[in-house]
Design a protein around this motif. Sequence first.
Motif, PDB file in Angstrom:
ATOM      1  N   SER A 129       0.833  -1.209   0.000  1.00 60.49           N
ATOM      2  CA  SER A 129       0.000   0.000   0.000  1.00 60.49           C
ATOM      3  C   SER A 129       0.868   1.260   0.000  1.00 60.49           C
ATOM      4  O   SER A 129       0.598   2.213  -0.738  1.00 60.49           O
ATOM      5  CB  SER A 129      -0.918  -0.014   1.225  1.00 60.49           C
ATOM      6  OG  SER A 129      -1.644   1.172   1.313  1.00 60.49           O
ATOM      7  N   LEU A 130       1.912   1.266   0.806  1.00 55.38           N
ATOM      8  CA  LEU A 130       2.832   2.398   0.848  1.00 55.38           C
ATOM      9  C   LEU A 130       3.535   2.579  -0.496  1.00 55.38           C
ATOM     10  O   LEU A 130       3.687   3.701  -0.981  1.00 55.38           O
ATOM     11  CB  LEU A 130       3.859   2.217   1.974  1.00 55.38           C
ATOM     12  CG  LEU A 130       4.893   3.315   2.145  1.00 55.38           C
ATOM     13  CD1 LEU A 130       4.223   4.664   2.414  1.00 55.38           C
ATOM     14  CD2 LEU A 130       5.851   2.962   3.281  1.00 55.38           C
ATOM     15  N   ASN A 188       2.330   1.746  -3.377  1.00 58.52           N
ATOM     16  CA  ASN A 188       1.324   2.292  -4.289  1.00 58.52           C
ATOM     17  C   ASN A 188       1.119   3.781  -4.050  1.00 58.52           C
ATOM     18  O   ASN A 188       1.004   4.560  -5.006  1.00 58.52           O
ATOM     19  CB  ASN A 188       0.003   1.533  -4.145  1.00 58.52           C
ATOM     20  CG  ASN A 188       0.075   0.124  -4.693  1.00 58.52           C
ATOM     21  OD1 ASN A 188       0.873  -0.167  -5.570  1.00 58.52           O
ATOM     22  ND2 ASN A 188      -0.760  -0.749  -4.173  1.00 58.52           N
ATOM     23  N   GLU A 189       1.066   4.191  -2.779  1.00 57.32           N
ATOM     24  CA  GLU A 189       0.902   5.610  -2.453  1.00 57.32           C
ATOM     25  C   GLU A 189       2.034   6.450  -3.029  1.00 57.32           C
ATOM     26  O   GLU A 189       1.828   7.595  -3.427  1.00 57.32           O
ATOM     27  CB  GLU A 189       0.852   5.799  -0.940  1.00 57.32           C
ATOM     28  CG  GLU A 189      -0.420   5.351  -0.290  1.00 57.32           C
ATOM     29  CD  GLU A 189      -0.350   5.432   1.229  1.00 57.32           C
ATOM     30  OE1 GLU A 189       0.492   6.189   1.756  1.00 57.32           O
ATOM     31  OE2 GLU A 189      -1.122   4.725   1.872  1.00 57.32           O
ATOM     32  N   ARG A 190       3.224   5.884  -3.018  1.00 53.93           N
ATOM     33  CA  ARG A 190       4.399   6.606  -3.510  1.00 53.93           C
ATOM     34  C   ARG A 190       4.626   6.404  -5.011  1.00 53.93           C
ATOM     35  O   ARG A 190       5.605   6.912  -5.558  1.00 53.93           O
ATOM     36  CB  ARG A 190       5.643   6.182  -2.736  1.00 53.93           C
ATOM     37  CG  ARG A 190       5.578   6.575  -1.272  1.00 53.93           C
ATOM     38  CD  ARG A 190       6.882   6.307  -0.590  1.00 53.93           C
ATOM     39  NE  ARG A 190       6.819   6.616   0.833  1.00 53.93           N
ATOM     40  CZ  ARG A 190       7.860   6.547   1.652  1.00 53.93           C
ATOM     41  NH1 ARG A 190       9.048   6.182   1.195  1.00 53.93           N
ATOM     42  NH2 ARG A 190       7.730   6.842   2.928  1.00 53.93           N
TER      43      ARG A 190
END
Length: 79
Positions: free
Chosen positions: A70-71, A73-75
């Motif tokens: 998830s992190l 993907n966020e970045r």
Amino acid sequence: MLNHTKISNSNELEFTIFVIENIAIRLGRHAEDVYAALTEKSGILSDYIVPGYEVLHTQSKDYIVDDIISLMNERGIDV
């Protein structure tokens, strides 16, 4: 400012390897590609995984893998 932390003991090293291998399995990618994404492309290894070792290693494998993907993907980090 990001906290760039280096691996300081064998427990952190083993955990880091565990994380990389399990993300690679989940994504169907080579561990080397995941390592590059977590270091060279994003710094997630040194600014999130290693500093968060004390909390992260108490979580389930699925939670850890989901959290880090998830992190990524966020970045906007692709493997």
